[in-house]
Design a protein around this motif. Structure first.
Motif, PDB file in Angstrom:
ATOM      1  N   GLU A   1       0.826  -1.201   0.000  1.00 60.70           N
ATOM      2  CA  GLU A   1       0.000   0.000   0.000  1.00 60.70           C
ATOM      3  C   GLU A   1       0.864   1.257   0.000  1.00 60.70           C
ATOM      4  N   ILE A   2       1.929   1.245   0.788  1.00 61.40           N
ATOM      5  CA  ILE A   2       2.833   2.397   0.841  1.00 61.40           C
ATOM      6  C   ILE A   2       3.478   2.616  -0.530  1.00 61.40           C
ATOM      7  N   LYS A   3       3.934   1.545  -1.148  1.00 57.14           N
ATOM      8  CA  LYS A   3       4.554   1.640  -2.472  1.00 57.14           C
ATOM      9  C   LYS A   3       3.595   2.257  -3.487  1.00 57.14           C
ATOM     10  N   GLU A   4       2.366   1.800  -3.469  1.00 58.41           N
ATOM     11  CA  GLU A   4       1.388   2.293  -4.436  1.00 58.41           C
ATOM     12  C   GLU A   4       1.040   3.760  -4.175  1.00 58.41           C
ATOM     13  N   MET A   5       0.916   4.158  -2.915  1.00 57.15           N
ATOM     14  CA  MET A   5       0.601   5.553  -2.617  1.00 57.15           C
ATOM     15  C   MET A   5       1.753   6.482  -2.987  1.00 57.15           C
ATOM     16  N   LEU A   6       2.977   6.004  -2.797  1.00 58.35           N
ATOM     17  CA  LEU A   6       4.150   6.832  -3.108  1.00 58.35           C
ATOM     18  C   LEU A   6       4.379   6.981  -4.612  1.00 58.35           C
ATOM     19  N   SER A   7       3.653   6.223  -5.406  1.00 54.19           N
ATOM     20  CA  SER A   7       3.777   6.393  -6.857  1.00 54.19           C
ATOM     21  C   SER A   7       3.143   7.691  -7.326  1.00 54.19           C
ATOM     22  N   THR A   8       2.284   8.290  -6.478  1.00 56.65           N
ATOM     23  CA  THR A   8       1.637   9.558  -6.852  1.00 56.65           C
ATOM     24  C   THR A   8       1.866  10.663  -5.836  1.00 56.65           C
ATOM     25  N   LYS A   9       2.474  10.333  -4.674  1.00 59.01           N
ATOM     26  CA  LYS A   9       2.692  11.331  -3.634  1.00 59.01           C
ATOM     27  C   LYS A   9       4.140  11.287  -3.166  1.00 59.01           C
ATOM     28  N   GLU A  10       4.632  12.442  -2.711  1.00 52.70           N
ATOM     29  CA  GLU A  10       5.991  12.512  -2.185  1.00 52.70           C
ATOM     30  C   GLU A  10       6.069  11.982  -0.755  1.00 52.70           C
ATOM     31  N   VAL A  11       5.026  12.210   0.028  1.00 57.48           N
ATOM     32  CA  VAL A  11       4.977  11.764   1.414  1.00 57.48           C
ATOM     33  C   VAL A  11       3.580  11.203   1.680  1.00 57.48           C
ATOM     34  N   VAL A  12       3.518  10.070   2.399  1.00 54.66           N
ATOM     35  CA  VAL A  12       2.224   9.485   2.727  1.00 54.66           C
ATOM     36  C   VAL A  12       2.162   9.231   4.230  1.00 54.66           C
ATOM     37  N   ALA A  13       0.975   9.419   4.786  1.00 50.63           N
ATOM     38  CA  ALA A  13       0.733   9.121   6.191  1.00 50.63           C
ATOM     39  C   ALA A  13       0.131   7.730   6.296  1.00 50.63           C
ATOM     40  N   VAL A  14       0.723   6.909   7.138  1.00 53.13           N
ATOM     41  CA  VAL A  14       0.267   5.525   7.308  1.00 53.13           C
ATOM     42  C   VAL A  14      -0.282   5.368   8.718  1.00 53.13           C
ATOM     43  N   SER A  15      -1.532   4.971   8.811  1.00 52.94           N
ATOM     44  CA  SER A  15      -2.153   4.765  10.119  1.00 52.94           C
ATOM     45  C   SER A  15      -2.922   3.441  10.086  1.00 52.94           C
ATOM     46  N   LYS A  16      -2.418   2.475  10.801  1.00 52.92           N
ATOM     47  CA  LYS A  16      -3.037   1.151  10.859  1.00 52.92           C
ATOM     48  C   LYS A  16      -3.255   0.779  12.322  1.00 52.92           C
ATOM     49  N   SER A  17      -4.490   0.590  12.708  1.00 52.35           N
ATOM     50  CA  SER A  17      -4.805   0.235  14.087  1.00 52.35           C
ATOM     51  C   SER A  17      -5.181  -1.236  14.187  1.00 52.35           C
ATOM     52  N   ASP A  18      -4.547  -1.926  15.095  1.00 46.99           N
ATOM     53  CA  ASP A  18      -4.869  -3.326  15.393  1.00 46.99           C
ATOM     54  C   ASP A  18      -4.903  -4.181  14.123  1.00 46.99           C
ATOM     55  N   PHE A  19      -3.892  -4.017  13.285  1.00 44.38           N
ATOM     56  CA  PHE A  19      -3.914  -4.715  11.992  1.00 44.38           C
ATOM     57  C   PHE A  19      -3.365  -6.140  12.087  1.00 44.38           C
ATOM     58  N   ALA A  20      -2.696  -6.473  13.193  1.00 49.59           N
ATOM     59  CA  ALA A  20      -2.172  -7.829  13.381  1.00 49.59           C
ATOM     60  C   ALA A  20      -1.724  -7.982  14.834  1.00 49.59           C
ATOM     61  N   GLU A  21      -1.461  -9.225  15.230  1.00 48.13           N
ATOM     62  CA  GLU A  21      -0.949  -9.508  16.567  1.00 48.13           C
ATOM     63  C   GLU A  21       0.532  -9.830  16.498  1.00 48.13           C
ATOM     64  N   ASP A  22       1.289  -9.367  17.529  1.00 45.98           N
ATOM     65  CA  ASP A  22       2.690  -9.763  17.592  1.00 45.98           C
ATOM     66  C   ASP A  22       2.796 -11.154  18.212  1.00 45.98           C
ATOM     67  N   GLN A  23       4.015 -11.601  18.510  1.00 52.00           N
ATOM     68  CA  GLN A  23       4.203 -12.966  19.015  1.00 52.00           C
ATOM     69  C   GLN A  23       3.707 -13.152  20.446  1.00 52.00           C
ATOM     70  N   ASP A  24       3.429 -12.066  21.139  1.00 50.34           N
ATOM     71  CA  ASP A  24       2.854 -12.142  22.480  1.00 50.34           C
ATOM     72  C   ASP A  24       1.336 -12.014  22.456  1.00 50.34           C
ATOM     73  N   GLY A  25       0.747 -11.907  21.262  1.00 50.46           N
ATOM     74  CA  GLY A  25      -0.691 -11.763  21.146  1.00 50.46           C
ATOM     75  C   GLY A  25      -1.182 -10.339  21.289  1.00 50.46           C
ATOM     76  N   GLU A  26      -0.263  -9.379  21.351  1.00 49.75           N
ATOM     77  CA  GLU A  26      -0.661  -7.974  21.482  1.00 49.75           C
ATOM     78  C   GLU A  26      -0.996  -7.402  20.114  1.00 49.75           C
ATOM     79  N   LEU A  27      -2.130  -6.719  20.033  1.00 47.92           N
ATOM     80  CA  LEU A  27      -2.524  -6.093  18.776  1.00 47.92           C
ATOM     81  C   LEU A  27      -1.571  -4.952  18.437  1.00 47.92           C
ATOM     82  N   MET A  28      -1.143  -4.903  17.195  1.00 45.45           N
ATOM     83  CA  MET A  28      -0.170  -3.905  16.766  1.00 45.45           C
ATOM     84  C   MET A  28      -0.851  -2.774  16.012  1.00 45.45           C
ATOM     85  N   SER A  29      -0.328  -1.585  16.208  1.00 47.10           N
ATOM     86  CA  SER A  29      -0.774  -0.407  15.466  1.00 47.10           C
ATOM     87  C   SER A  29       0.446   0.276  14.868  1.00 47.10           C
ATOM     88  N   LEU A  30       0.239   0.929  13.742  1.00 48.94           N
ATOM     89  CA  LEU A  30       1.326   1.582  13.030  1.00 48.94           C
ATOM     90  C   LEU A  30       0.885   2.986  12.677  1.00 48.94           C
TER      91      LEU A  30
END
Length: 333
Positions: free
Chosen positions: A127-156
């Protein structure tokens, strides 16, 4: 990425078994050149086809003389494509998440759950690659998109600049340019066609939308050739469109508002298709076979013997027969 004679015959037979009237099996670089010749009203000349898809990279040097396409040289990397760009930046994201406190010491090859975690990061990287094809800077905000190895939900939550992204994939882009230079060295030896003799540089494949790819091609190839800017029309579908154009000609169909110029009629097998603004006609012409006659091993370059005619379509990959023939079958004569 290279189809030998048995593979091409198998593709031909698959089309027949599917109920298609198989007219020809057309190679991808040739099909891309056909489409751009139609789209831009190009005639004779030397073409470099830069094809960066999802999984592989191929480059072909073609020469068109009186409508006949001769493959002068080919090169590429069977293990380099847009997916590698995504995995490379997914690793960058993984390290950033570790710095924020998540546990992501992944064993992608040995643990299916780790493989799934990394694949989630690959999707974000794409997604970042595709957005950067038309923009110089992109904001990425992902909430609870996956769990880490401890089962904690990750956000970016971060900003990614094009310059930063390019710095992480620059060696991959450089590898494709090195393939192009090797192909040009070969075509220079065999046919005296180097970068200065290139008339057209054509970009094929969705990954050619990456700005650093376009810039690398422009600086290293176009700047020294007669093609000051790469042609980049319908990068996802130009191969299928070129096959459809060829099938339309073989079927005697009109090509809408554009027709190939007389100097760019297409030769295949024992027939020649000529075009005019209003009609398409047949005239006999004896040429070399359109199918490859010698097998190629994985990663090697197919032989290009000098004693065979220039109408050989001996290039990496083939278009599916359905793509080639669908227009011919769908339109009544």
């Amino acid at each position: 990425a290279y189809f030998d004679a048995p593979q091409m015959e198998a593709t031909h037979r698959a089309g027949s078994l599917a109920g298609l009237d198989v007219l020809a099996v057309l190679q991808e670089p040739t099909a891309a050149a056909i489409y751009h010749a139609w789209q831009h009203q190009l005639s004779d000349g030397n073409y470099l086809i830069y094809d960066l898809g999802g999984g592989t990279f191929d480059v072909s040097i073609l020469r068109c003389l009186a409508g006949e396409y001769q493959v002068l040289a080919i090169d590429g990397d069977n293990f380099l494509g847009g997916d590698d760009f995504d995995r490379r930046y997914a690793e960058v994201l993984r390290k950033q998440l570790i710095e924020t406190g998540y546990r992501l010491d992944l064993d992608v090859a040995g643990d299916p759950e780790d493989a799934e975690r990394f694949q989630r990061l690959v999707h974000v990287a794409q997604e970042i690659k595709e957005m950067l094809s038309t923009k110089e800077v992109v904001a990425v905000s992902k909430s609870d998109f996956a769990e880490d190895q401890d089962g904690e939900l990750m956000s970016l939550d971060l900003e990614v600049g094009r310059e930063d992204y390019d710095s992480h994939v620059s060696d991959l882009v450089a590898t494709t340019i090195a393939c192009c230079q090797r192909a040009l060295e070969e075509s220079q030896k065999t046919a005296s066609v180097g970068v200065a003799e290139l008339d057209h540089v054509i970009l094929v494949g969705g990954s050619t939308r990456v700005p650093s790819v376009i810039e690398a091609v422009r600086v290293t190839l176009c700047a020294e050739s007669k093609s000051k800017e790469p042609l980049q029309d319908e990068v996802d579908t130009c191969v299928a469109l070129g096959a459809a154009i060829h099938a339309a000609q073989l079927g005697g169909l009109r090509l809408g508002l554009r027709t190939l110029p007389e100097s760019c009629c297409l030769h295949l097998s024992s027939r020649r298709v000529t075009s005019s603004p209003s009609t398409l006609s047949w005239s006999p012409l004896t040429t070399a076979p359109a199918f490859a006659s010698a097998p190629a091993t994985r990663g090697s370059k197919p032989p290009l013997p000098k004693d065979e005619g220039v109408s050989l379509f001996r290039c990496p990959r083939t278009v599916s027969t359905q793509s080639l023939l669908s227009l011919h079958r769908a339109t009544p004569p």
